[in-house]
Design a protein around this motif. Sequence first.
Motif, PDB file in Angstrom:
ATOM      1  N   LYS A 128       1.278   4.148  -3.011  1.00  0.00           N
ATOM      2  CA  LYS A 128       1.115   5.591  -2.776  1.00  0.00           C
ATOM      3  C   LYS A 128       2.331   6.370  -3.279  1.00  0.00           C
ATOM      4  O   LYS A 128       2.194   7.471  -3.813  1.00  0.00           O
ATOM      5  CB  LYS A 128       0.903   5.871  -1.285  1.00  0.00           C
TER       6      LYS A 128
ATOM      7  N   SER B 268       2.453   6.065  -7.321  1.00  0.00           N
ATOM      8  CA  SER B 268       1.366   6.798  -7.989  1.00  0.00           C
ATOM      9  C   SER B 268       1.498   8.308  -7.844  1.00  0.00           C
ATOM     10  O   SER B 268       0.794   9.067  -8.503  1.00  0.00           O
ATOM     11  CB  SER B 268       0.011   6.364  -7.413  1.00  0.00           C
TER      12      SER B 268
ATOM     13  N   ASP C 281       0.393  14.291  -0.973  1.00  0.00           N
ATOM     14  CA  ASP C 281      -0.009  14.415   0.428  1.00  0.00           C
ATOM     15  C   ASP C 281       1.014  15.230   1.218  1.00  0.00           C
ATOM     16  O   ASP C 281       0.658  16.042   2.073  1.00  0.00           O
ATOM     17  CB  ASP C 281      -0.160  13.033   1.082  1.00  0.00           C
TER      18      ASP C 281
ATOM     19  N   SER D  83       0.831  -1.203   0.000  1.00  0.00           N
ATOM     20  CA  SER D  83       0.000   0.000   0.000  1.00  0.00           C
ATOM     21  C   SER D  83       0.869   1.258   0.000  1.00  0.00           C
ATOM     22  O   SER D  83       0.625   2.201  -0.752  1.00  0.00           O
ATOM     23  CB  SER D  83      -0.928  -0.008   1.218  1.00  0.00           C
TER      24      SER D  83
ATOM     25  N   ARG E 199       0.807   9.844  -5.025  1.00  0.00           N
ATOM     26  CA  ARG E 199      -0.103  10.306  -3.977  1.00  0.00           C
ATOM     27  C   ARG E 199       0.629  10.741  -2.722  1.00  0.00           C
ATOM     28  O   ARG E 199       0.225  11.691  -2.058  1.00  0.00           O
ATOM     29  CB  ARG E 199      -1.123   9.211  -3.628  1.00  0.00           C
ATOM     30  N   LEU E 200       1.737  10.056  -2.381  1.00  0.00           N
ATOM     31  CA  LEU E 200       2.444  10.403  -1.148  1.00  0.00           C
ATOM     32  C   LEU E 200       3.110  11.772  -1.267  1.00  0.00           C
ATOM     33  O   LEU E 200       3.079  12.560  -0.333  1.00  0.00           O
ATOM     34  CB  LEU E 200       3.468   9.334  -0.777  1.00  0.00           C
TER      35      LEU E 200
END
Length: 196
Positions: A68, A71, A77, A64, A73-74
């Motif tokens: 992240k 992709s 974020d 997971s 996403r981290l």
Amino acid sequence: MRKDNPAQIVRIDGRGCFMEVLSDSFDQKNKVHLGFFSYDESKSEGNRFTNKVHIFLSFGEALSLSEKILSGRLIADAQASARAAETNFPKEIFKTMGGISAANLASMGQTRPDGKSMAKQLCIYPGTKMPFLLIAANGAGEEVDNGIIKPVYGNKPDNKVSIAVGEEAMMQFAGLVNAHIHAYLCSQYISGAFVT
């Protein structure tokens, strides 16, 4: 992967510290082992480590986190958390907790002087000079109803290692962890380990 340590998946170096990702817990625990170490080069060889923290991520957690990272996403974020921060230290963008209960420590002959459990925690924050700051810590903990070991050490852990990591190093970490887990699981299916 180092020839002298075939379990090493990847190593990320920081200033006076490093994180080593290992596959040595794949077979028995189905977990990825993250070893965090800080050191002092002025000390004699064999006594240079000043802090050590071992974190174990389940395959699910590791995959997971890798997804992240890969992709984007981290990093998104991290940027959002940094923008939203009201202080100089933004909110974590990833957190995992674990540890060893007092009973298990006793069975291993490693009882803490305070009699408590050993709590372990890894948090990822947006960095200041680098995109990410990884902080691994361990210390006194208490076992709660669901079996999780809750840290009770406040801001005084037994050991703490902080390492600033760039986006490219995190991508390498994620890609290699992802590849190693999938290769291991494929080998288990081929060997018939999952046949009932």
